[in-house]
Write a protein that holds these residues in place. Structure first.
Motif, PDB file in Angstrom:
ATOM      1  N   ALA A 130      12.999 -27.790 -54.919  1.00 35.09           N
ATOM      2  CA  ALA A 130      13.543 -28.348 -56.168  1.00 35.09           C
ATOM      3  C   ALA A 130      14.465 -27.337 -56.845  1.00 35.09           C
ATOM      4  O   ALA A 130      15.531 -27.686 -57.362  1.00 35.09           O
ATOM      5  N   LYS A 131      14.065 -26.057 -56.804  1.00 32.29           N
ATOM      6  CA  LYS A 131      14.874 -24.999 -57.422  1.00 32.29           C
ATOM      7  C   LYS A 131      16.211 -24.854 -56.689  1.00 32.29           C
ATOM      8  O   LYS A 131      17.261 -24.693 -57.317  1.00 32.29           O
ATOM      9  N   ALA A 132      16.171 -24.931 -55.345  1.00 36.26           N
ATOM     10  CA  ALA A 132      17.403 -24.824 -54.553  1.00 36.26           C
ATOM     11  C   ALA A 132      18.342 -25.986 -54.882  1.00 36.26           C
ATOM     12  O   ALA A 132      19.551 -25.788 -55.036  1.00 36.26           O
ATOM     13  N   PHE A 133      17.791 -27.194 -55.019  1.00 34.15           N
ATOM     14  CA  PHE A 133      18.638 -28.338 -55.394  1.00 34.15           C
ATOM     15  C   PHE A 133      19.249 -28.130 -56.778  1.00 34.15           C
ATOM     16  O   PHE A 133      20.404 -28.475 -57.018  1.00 34.15           O
ATOM     17  N   ARG A 134      18.465 -27.551 -57.710  1.00 28.45           N
ATOM     18  CA  ARG A 134      18.981 -27.333 -59.072  1.00 28.45           C
ATOM     19  C   ARG A 134      20.150 -26.367 -59.081  1.00 28.45           C
ATOM     20  O   ARG A 134      21.078 -26.501 -59.886  1.00 28.45           O
ATOM     21  N   MET A 135      20.113 -25.357 -58.184  1.00 29.02           N
ATOM     22  CA  MET A 135      21.231 -24.401 -58.091  1.00 29.02           C
ATOM     23  C   MET A 135      22.547 -25.158 -57.929  1.00 29.02           C
ATOM     24  O   MET A 135      23.559 -24.798 -58.509  1.00 29.02           O
ATOM     25  N   TRP A 136      22.508 -26.194 -57.087  1.00 24.05           N
ATOM     26  CA  TRP A 136      23.731 -26.954 -56.808  1.00 24.05           C
ATOM     27  C   TRP A 136      23.983 -28.006 -57.867  1.00 24.05           C
ATOM     28  O   TRP A 136      25.115 -28.195 -58.310  1.00 24.05           O
ATOM     29  N   SER A 137      22.921 -28.727 -58.296  1.00 21.06           N
ATOM     30  CA  SER A 137      23.147 -29.888 -59.168  1.00 21.06           C
ATOM     31  C   SER A 137      23.638 -29.470 -60.549  1.00 21.06           C
ATOM     32  O   SER A 137      24.289 -30.253 -61.228  1.00 21.06           O
ATOM     33  N   GLU A 139      25.973 -27.569 -61.143  1.00 23.31           N
ATOM     34  CA  GLU A 139      27.426 -27.373 -61.071  1.00 23.31           C
ATOM     35  C   GLU A 139      28.202 -28.664 -60.823  1.00 23.31           C
ATOM     36  O   GLU A 139      29.414 -28.690 -60.988  1.00 23.31           O
ATOM     37  N   ILE A 140      27.525 -29.719 -60.376  1.00 22.06           N
ATOM     38  CA  ILE A 140      28.236 -30.936 -59.951  1.00 22.06           C
ATOM     39  C   ILE A 140      27.566 -32.186 -60.509  1.00 22.06           C
ATOM     40  O   ILE A 140      26.380 -32.162 -60.837  1.00 22.06           O
ATOM     41  N   PRO A 141      28.316 -33.281 -60.639  1.00 20.20           N
ATOM     42  CA  PRO A 141      27.740 -34.515 -61.222  1.00 20.20           C
ATOM     43  C   PRO A 141      26.925 -35.294 -60.204  1.00 20.20           C
ATOM     44  O   PRO A 141      27.229 -36.433 -59.883  1.00 20.20           O
ATOM     45  N   LEU A 142      25.872 -34.673 -59.675  1.00 19.74           N
ATOM     46  CA  LEU A 142      25.040 -35.304 -58.653  1.00 19.74           C
ATOM     47  C   LEU A 142      23.596 -34.998 -59.027  1.00 19.74           C
ATOM     48  O   LEU A 142      23.302 -33.889 -59.469  1.00 19.74           O
ATOM     49  N   SER A 143      22.696 -35.958 -58.883  1.00 14.20           N
ATOM     50  CA  SER A 143      21.279 -35.641 -59.084  1.00 14.20           C
ATOM     51  C   SER A 143      20.509 -35.898 -57.800  1.00 14.20           C
ATOM     52  O   SER A 143      20.908 -36.711 -56.965  1.00 14.20           O
ATOM     53  N   ALA A 212      16.826 -22.008 -48.210  1.00 18.84           N
ATOM     54  CA  ALA A 212      16.918 -23.424 -48.588  1.00 18.84           C
ATOM     55  C   ALA A 212      18.200 -23.688 -49.367  1.00 18.84           C
ATOM     56  O   ALA A 212      18.880 -24.697 -49.143  1.00 18.84           O
ATOM     57  N   THR A 213      18.571 -22.777 -50.270  1.00 22.32           N
ATOM     58  CA  THR A 213      19.799 -22.978 -51.049  1.00 22.32           C
ATOM     59  C   THR A 213      21.000 -23.002 -50.104  1.00 22.32           C
ATOM     60  O   THR A 213      21.896 -23.839 -50.235  1.00 22.32           O
ATOM     61  N   LEU A 246      24.327 -18.879 -57.263  1.00 21.83           N
ATOM     62  CA  LEU A 246      25.519 -19.195 -56.479  1.00 21.83           C
ATOM     63  C   LEU A 246      26.635 -18.222 -56.845  1.00 21.83           C
ATOM     64  O   LEU A 246      26.721 -17.775 -57.987  1.00 21.83           O
ATOM     65  N   SER A 247      27.493 -17.915 -55.883  1.00 19.30           N
ATOM     66  CA  SER A 247      28.659 -17.088 -56.188  1.00 19.30           C
ATOM     67  C   SER A 247      29.793 -18.013 -56.643  1.00 19.30           C
ATOM     68  O   SER A 247      29.711 -19.235 -56.488  1.00 19.30           O
TER      69      SER A 247
END
Ligand SMILES: [Zn+2]
Ligand SMILES: [Zn+2]
Length: 267
Positions: A130-137, A139-143, A212-213, A246-247
């Motif tokens: 869940a934490k890895a998904f949050r890293m990406w989400s 930054e972007i309009p995706l859940s 995972a990230t 994330l970089s």
């Protein structure tokens, strides 16, 4: 007679029919084979450019990717890189997107954790995914929505050896995990090698959150980055868990695919 004997000796090492240009010094037969295997696996041939099929061309591709002097010659520094634990996805391009720019077209992407590692409590794996998904989400309009059964867009699991796709895992070390670009069936799925020792950051082993990230970056459509600071860099590097993020390169890549998350409070 002497010539015939020499030729017979020349023909013996059949696997070495395409010798790699080596900068200096000797190299064991095993190292040659490992290096050839690495180049074939991680620098797949581009069918459009025949020249890129030669091992020297693959060496240059690898040197370009890892920002080394482009000599087309193998050296000990490259062997060192080849021995590092890494992701199983090839280093297709210098740029951080898969060549076809595939992405999810829905604003909600589902995931399901199919199988767990024996190294970590299930709850910990759930939290780290869940934490890895949050890293990406963020930054972007995706859940991302976790489902407990049925088919999800992104199926996540641990497996060892051959596990039902064309890319069997290789035991401890070397390849740690791999994931597929967005799409149906295997598309988006992320697999982790159960023969590694997985860690939550408090014990020895491969940090599962980092891996995972990285793999979920592939699941969302990113390829490998040449930027050593990027989460999408192909080899595994220990990072400080406290400051792990994330970089800018990762953020640029993911926002190029999906756009920026607006700050209007939606989602
Ligand atoms: Zn990767
Ligand atoms: Zn797999």
């Amino acid at each position: 007679m002497q010539l015939a004997v020499l030729c017979a000796v020349c023909l013996l090492p059949g696997g070495l029919a395409l010798p790699l240009p080596w900068e200096a010094g000797g190299m064991s037969e095993q190292q040659w084979e490992q290096a050839q295997g690495y180049l074939k696996r991680f620098y797949p041939s581009d069918p459009e450019t025949r020249d890129a099929n030669s091992l020297a061309a693959k060496l240059k591709q690898m040197q370009k990717f890892f920002r080394l002097p482009i000599t087309g010659m193998l050296n000990s520094h490259m062997i060192e890189i080849m021995l590092k634990p890494r992701c199983g996805v090839p280093d297709v391009a210098e740029y951080s997107l898969f060549p076809r720019h595939t992405k999810w077209n829905s604003r909600v992407v589902t995931y399901r954790i199919m199988s767990y590692t024996r190294d970590l409590p299930r709850m910990t794996v759930n939290q780290l995914v869940a934490k890895a998904f949050r890293m990406w989400s963020k930054e972007i309009p995706l859940s991302f929505k976790r489902v407990g059964w049925g088919t999800a867009d992104i199926m996540i699991g641990f497996a060892r050896g051959a596990h039902g796709d064309p890319y069997p895992f290789d035991g401890p070390g070397n390849i740690l995990a791999h994931a597929f670009e967005p799409g149906p069936d295997l598309g988006g799925d992320a697999h982790f090698d159960e023969d590694e020792r997985w860690s939550d950051g408090h014990s020895l082993g491969i940090n599962f959150l980092f891996a995972a990230t990285h793999e979920l970056g592939h699941s969302l459509g990113l390829g490998h980055s040449s930027d050593p600071n990027a989460v999408m860099y192909p080899t595994y590097t220990k990072r400080d868990p406290e400051s792990f993020q994330l970089s800018q390169d990762d953020i640029n890549g993911i926002q190029e695919l999906y756009g920026k998350r607006s700050n209007t409070g939606e989602d």
